[in-house]
Design an enzyme around this catalytic site. Structure first.
Site, PDB file in Angstrom:
ATOM      1  CB  SER A 173       5.875  -4.627 -10.211  1.00 32.97           C
ATOM      2  OG  SER A 173       4.155  -4.930 -10.188  1.00 32.97           O
ATOM      3  CE  LYS A 218       3.798  -2.979  -8.430  1.00 37.40           C
ATOM      4  NZ  LYS A 218       2.695  -3.707  -8.618  1.00 37.40           N
ATOM      5  CB  THR A 219       1.926 -10.437  -5.641  1.00 36.64           C
ATOM      6  OG1 THR A 219       1.702 -10.425  -4.123  1.00 36.64           O
ATOM      7  CG2 THR A 219       3.478 -10.764  -4.718  1.00 36.64           C
ATOM      8  CG  HIS A 220      -0.657  -7.914  -9.852  1.00 36.96           C
ATOM      9  ND1 HIS A 220      -1.803  -6.232  -9.278  1.00 36.96           N
ATOM     10  CD2 HIS A 220       0.266  -6.685  -9.933  1.00 36.96           C
ATOM     11  CE1 HIS A 220      -1.295  -5.346  -9.682  1.00 36.96           C
ATOM     12  NE2 HIS A 220       0.328  -5.768 -10.777  1.00 36.96           N
ATOM     13  CG  ASP A 257      -0.461  -3.160  -6.930  1.00 37.48           C
ATOM     14  OD1 ASP A 257      -1.783  -2.362  -6.440  1.00 37.48           O
ATOM     15  OD2 ASP A 257      -0.432  -3.270  -7.880  1.00 37.48           O
ATOM     16  CE  LYS A 289      -3.231  -0.840  -8.827  1.00 34.99           C
ATOM     17  NZ  LYS A 289      -2.639  -1.746  -8.981  1.00 34.99           N
ATOM     18  CG  ASP A 348     -17.006  -3.117  -2.790  1.00 30.07           C
ATOM     19  OD1 ASP A 348     -17.615  -1.809  -2.740  1.00 30.07           O
ATOM     20  OD2 ASP A 348     -17.115  -3.838  -3.826  1.00 30.07           O
ATOM     21  N   GLY A 383       8.531  -2.954 -12.691  1.00 36.64           N
ATOM     22  CA  GLY A 383       8.077  -4.282 -13.446  1.00 36.64           C
ATOM     23  C   GLY A 383       8.631  -5.153 -14.769  1.00 36.64           C
ATOM     24  NE  ARG A 384       4.813  -3.392 -18.436  1.00 38.71           N
ATOM     25  CZ  ARG A 384       4.272  -2.623 -19.359  1.00 38.71           C
ATOM     26  NH1 ARG A 384       3.690  -3.328 -20.678  1.00 38.71           N
ATOM     27  NH2 ARG A 384       3.897  -1.555 -19.059  1.00 38.71           N
TER      28      ARG A 384
END
Length: 472
Positions: free
Chosen positions: A249, A273-275, A304, A306, A309, A442-443
């Site tokens: 991530s 995985k990107t944001h 990512d 999410k 709506d 991730g971290r």
């Protein structure tokens, strides 16, 4: 003692350690009664009473022993209390030997040839007691007696006697039903249903209990062959070829940081995985560079996002806006909360581009609400949209369908937490115990001084766990 046993049964019923309904037992059989005695660890007064009744039942029988050993895991605290209260040494049986330290299966001090009393919470066929006895005997101990809180009276006592072990019980199913009926805790129809079940599901001496056949664990290649969606097939192919079930991530805020990380960990991952929405300098140039890295290193890009709506809104979020996610991300994800409309909207954009979606069925954050019926409804929604949904973000395997991919976030080499609600599990726990297909880290990678080496460590740990699942 009979009054104390009666009160104990009522207490166990009150804390739902004894349940009535429709339950699948370890053997695969459906049962109208279930004993969930693990809960007693949260009720110390009841747990103490159980331990004392176990001790008194054993002493009354005249059994001779030098040590006690609880069957893992529910009986361990009961054996501990018996040991501590009556000054009798306790032994601990491991379910599997550790690959470090002394590598012992039995922990504790004992004399070869001495007798050990086995303590159990529930006996059905007696197989768990027999397994423990075999391990104890393999190190030179003698087992002639066992004591149990609840005997389901399905033949376990007779099978243990055949194996040379005398079983003493505090209470059996018949007595339990009689007590609960007398106090009007259950109707007669339920009691009779249980009696009928016991009559028709006894384990006769000399016969092995019926065992639920386990399904073969399919390899990533075999599962990929079953998939219809091109993204799922591609991901399984990458996992098999690169020997990697690791997703990293990239929770970083600049294009330079994300691209540098992608290049460093690319050889070790199946997915990045990107944001996009946390980046301060997102651009078409960034997308082009990231796509080139994905092609060079052979990994899937998972944005990512999410989505959560209504259909018309998520269409624009997926196709338009600043990020044009559908143009570059092989995978995205969505919450099931808005209903199937969220998928219908995303599909109208993503299907023609051969994109795919994951549904968020469970989360790794403490106190999250994605549990129980919500998770079940999410799985059902995925099953109804298999042309677009290829799997789940989850904390465990949710379906036996081999074409669905389970991805578990919140993974670190040593499980812990971050103080902000994130709860971590180890790669082994995620892949072997929880049966995840892909671990998301991730971290544990991008904060390491050497992200490439960290990714390689996670890749090795996760893939070895997968190989263990295949072999076992």
């Amino acid at each position: 003692m009979s009054d104390r046993v009666e009160q104990l049964i009522l207490d166990l019923f009150a804390i739902e350690a004894v349940k009535f309904g429709d339950f699948t037992l370890k053997s695969g059989i459906q049962s109208p009664i279930y004993f969930d005695l693990r809960v007693i660890v949260s009720y110390p007064v009841i747990m103490n009473e159980v331990a004392e009744l176990l001790w008194e039942t054993t002493k009354k029988s005249g059994a001779k022993f030098a040590t006690v050993c609880g069957v893992p895991y529910t009986a361990l605290p009961l054996a501990t209390l018996m040991s501590a209260h009556h000054d009798v040494p306790m032994l601990i049986r491991r379910k599997e030997a550790k690959d470090y330290g002394t590598k012992k299966m039995i922990e504790g001090k004992f004399e070869i040839g001495s007798r050990c009393l086995i303590v159990e919470d529930v006996v059905t066929s007696g197989s768990s007691v027999k397994e423990t006895a075999q391990v104890l005997e393999s190190v030179g101990l003698v087992v002639t007696d066992a004591v149990v809180l609840l005997d389901r009276e399905q033949g376990g006592k007779q099978k243990l006697k055949e194996a040379g072990i005398e079983l003493k019980g505090i209470c059996g199913t018949a007595q339990l039903l009689e007590i609960l009926r007398r106090h009007e805790k259950i109707p007669e129809s339920v009691a009779e249903q249980v009696r009928d079940f016991v009559r028709n599901n006894s384990f006769l001496p000399g016969l092995e209990p019926p065992v639920k056949k386990s399904r073969k664990v399919l390899s990533y290649r075999e599962r990929g062959d079953l998939c219809q969606h091109p993204v799922a097939r591609q991901l399984f192919s990458i996992m098999e070829k690169k020997k990697s079930n690791l997703a990293v991530s990239a929770d970083l805020c600049t294009a330079e940081q994300v691209l540098q990380l992608a290049d460093q960990v690319g050889p070790h991952i199946c997915m990045l995985k990107t944001h996009a929405d946390i980046m301060t300098d997102f651009s078409t140039e960034f997308v082009q560079s990231l796509t080139e890295l994905a092609d060079r290193h052979q990994f899937i890009i998972f944005e990512d996002r999410k989505f959560a709506d209504i259909g018309s809104t998520v269409q624009h979020q997926y196709r338009d806006g600043l990020y044009h996610i559908a143009d570059w991300a092989h995978l995205t994800n969505a919450h099931a909360l808005p209903g199937s409309g969220v998928l219908e909207g995303l599909k109208q954009v993503g299907l023609d581009k051969k994109r795919a979606c994951l549904l968020i069925a469970e989360m790794s954050s403490k106190g999250n609400l994605a549990t129980g019926d919500y998770t079940k409804a999410t799985v059902k929604m995925a099953e109804e949209h298999k042309d677009f949904v290829v799997g789940f973000i989850s904390q465990s395997q949710l379906t036996e369908d081999p074409t669905f991919i389970h991805m578990t976030p919140g993974v670190q080499l040593s499980g812990s937490g971050d103080g902000l609600g994130q709860q971590y599990v180890s790669p082994w726990d995620a892949v072997v115990t929880r049966r995840a297909d892909v671990i998301i880290v991730g971290r544990g990678v991008y904060k390491d001084p050497d992200p490439a080496s960290a990714a390689q460590r996670y890749q090795t740990a996760a893939f070895e766990a997968y190989q263990h699942r295949l072999a076992n």
